[in-house]
Design an enzyme around this catalytic site. Structure first.
Site, PDB file in Angstrom:
ATOM      1  N   LYS A  53     102.871  40.128  35.806  1.00 46.59           N
ATOM      2  CA  LYS A  53     103.837  41.193  36.077  1.00 46.59           C
ATOM      3  C   LYS A  53     103.896  42.218  34.928  1.00 46.59           C
ATOM      4  O   LYS A  53     103.370  41.970  33.836  1.00 46.59           O
ATOM      5  CB  LYS A  53     105.218  40.564  36.323  1.00 46.59           C
ATOM      6  N   TYR A  78     106.693  41.854  48.943  1.00 46.28           N
ATOM      7  CA  TYR A  78     107.873  40.995  48.836  1.00 46.28           C
ATOM      8  C   TYR A  78     108.770  41.097  50.075  1.00 46.28           C
ATOM      9  O   TYR A  78     109.973  40.807  49.985  1.00 46.28           O
ATOM     10  CB  TYR A  78     108.665  41.351  47.584  1.00 46.28           C
ATOM     11  N   PHE A 115     118.573  40.487  45.299  1.00 40.98           N
ATOM     12  CA  PHE A 115     117.762  40.915  44.158  1.00 40.98           C
ATOM     13  C   PHE A 115     116.575  41.786  44.565  1.00 40.98           C
ATOM     14  O   PHE A 115     115.788  42.216  43.717  1.00 40.98           O
ATOM     15  CB  PHE A 115     117.285  39.698  43.356  1.00 40.98           C
ATOM     16  N   ARG A 148     106.137  30.910  31.791  1.00 36.48           N
ATOM     17  CA  ARG A 148     107.431  31.602  31.788  1.00 36.48           C
ATOM     18  C   ARG A 148     108.276  31.217  30.575  1.00 36.48           C
ATOM     19  O   ARG A 148     108.969  32.074  30.009  1.00 36.48           O
ATOM     20  CB  ARG A 148     108.167  31.336  33.097  1.00 36.48           C
ATOM     21  N   GLU A 157      98.962  36.440  51.024  1.00 38.78           N
ATOM     22  CA  GLU A 157      99.034  37.239  49.789  1.00 38.78           C
ATOM     23  C   GLU A 157      97.646  37.652  49.292  1.00 38.78           C
ATOM     24  O   GLU A 157      97.462  38.766  48.805  1.00 38.78           O
ATOM     25  CB  GLU A 157      99.789  36.453  48.709  1.00 38.78           C
TER      26      GLU A 157
HETATM   27  P1  CMP Z   1     108.351  35.717  42.254  1.00 34.40           P
HETATM   28  O1  CMP Z   1     107.656  34.401  42.201  1.00 34.40           O
HETATM   29  O2  CMP Z   1     107.527  36.913  41.978  1.00 34.40           O
HETATM   30  O3  CMP Z   1     109.023  35.876  43.697  1.00 34.40           O
HETATM   31  C1  CMP Z   1     110.176  36.682  43.909  1.00 34.40           C
HETATM   32  C2  CMP Z   1     110.798  37.141  42.620  1.00 34.40           C
HETATM   33  O4  CMP Z   1     112.135  37.575  42.717  1.00 34.40           O
HETATM   34  C3  CMP Z   1     110.845  36.000  41.633  1.00 34.40           C
HETATM   35  O5  CMP Z   1     109.540  35.686  41.192  1.00 34.40           O
HETATM   36  C4  CMP Z   1     111.819  36.561  40.588  1.00 34.40           C
HETATM   37  O6  CMP Z   1     111.153  37.339  39.611  1.00 34.40           O
HETATM   38  C5  CMP Z   1     112.698  37.509  41.414  1.00 34.40           C
HETATM   39  N1  CMP Z   1     114.081  37.036  41.493  1.00 34.40           N
HETATM   40  C6  CMP Z   1     115.167  37.676  41.003  1.00 34.40           C
HETATM   41  N2  CMP Z   1     116.285  36.984  41.253  1.00 34.40           N
HETATM   42  C7  CMP Z   1     115.906  35.861  41.923  1.00 34.40           C
HETATM   43  C8  CMP Z   1     116.614  34.737  42.451  1.00 34.40           C
HETATM   44  N3  CMP Z   1     117.951  34.625  42.356  1.00 34.40           N
HETATM   45  N4  CMP Z   1     115.897  33.773  43.072  1.00 34.40           N
HETATM   46  C9  CMP Z   1     114.558  33.878  43.208  1.00 34.40           C
HETATM   47  N5  CMP Z   1     113.828  34.919  42.719  1.00 34.40           N
HETATM   48  C10 CMP Z   1     114.506  35.900  42.080  1.00 34.40           C
END
Ligand code: CMP
Length: 140
Positions: free
Chosen positions: A10, A50, A58, A103, A127
């Site tokens: 990212k 997404y 979010f 992470r 994806e």
């Molecule tokens: P990712 O695996 O890219 O998939 C969706 C993204 O939403 C996740 O990683 C997070 O970076 C973001 N995100 C922000 N808030 C939340 C949340 N409460 N739960 C899950 N994903 C979140």
């Protein structure tokens, strides 16, 4: 089984100049990078990618973050690639990510959480096809 999974480094991790360090972790875990490209996503592309999260609170912040700078997108291949990559990434919220995971080591917040990885064979196929439409990957 040998699987493929979609991985995204990212904008936060690209800006931190740790693409190479993250690639090293993939390779050390036996995952092979079988496709890759750097892209600055448009709002439309990020929103489409997404789309499953469209109704989540979010979603807007997620999309604006994902278009805040270039991302590095790759397809990874290897034994249990989907779970292996998720183990390497650690929990979505870096505060909950186990020590030594990507992470825990590189992410700052749940939005700026360094990496994305597919969560199941079906989503991996969708994806990978989204970003690498020539790859002919099918769910196993
Ligand atoms: P990712 O695996 O890219 O998939 C969706 C993204 O939403 C996740 O990683 C997070 O970076 C973001 N995100 C922000 N808030 C939340 C949340 N409460 N739960 C899950 N994903 C979140």
């Amino acid at each position: 089984a040998i699987e493929r999974t979609l991985s995204i480094i990212k904008p936060d991790a690209v800006a931190k100049n740790v693409i190479g360090k993250i690639y090293q972790r993939f390779e050390d875990a036996g995952l092979k990078i079988v496709a890759s490209k750097m892209v600055h996503l448009s709002e439309r592309e990020a929103g489409q990618f997404y789309a499953v999260h469209k109704e989540r609170p979010f979603f807007k912040d997620l999309v604006s973050f994902m278009i805040s700078g270039p991302v590095m997108i790759q397809a990874l291949e290897g034994e249990n690639a989907i779970a292996t990559n998720r183990d390497l990434m650690g929990a979505t919220d870096p505060k909950k990510a186990a020590p030594g995971t990507i992470r825990a080591d590189f992410a700052d917040s749940i939005d700026a959480n360094a990496v994305h990885g597919s969560d199941a064979p079906e989503t991996a196929a969708v994806e990978i096809a989204f970003f690498f439409p020539g790859m002919n990957v099918y769910a196993r």
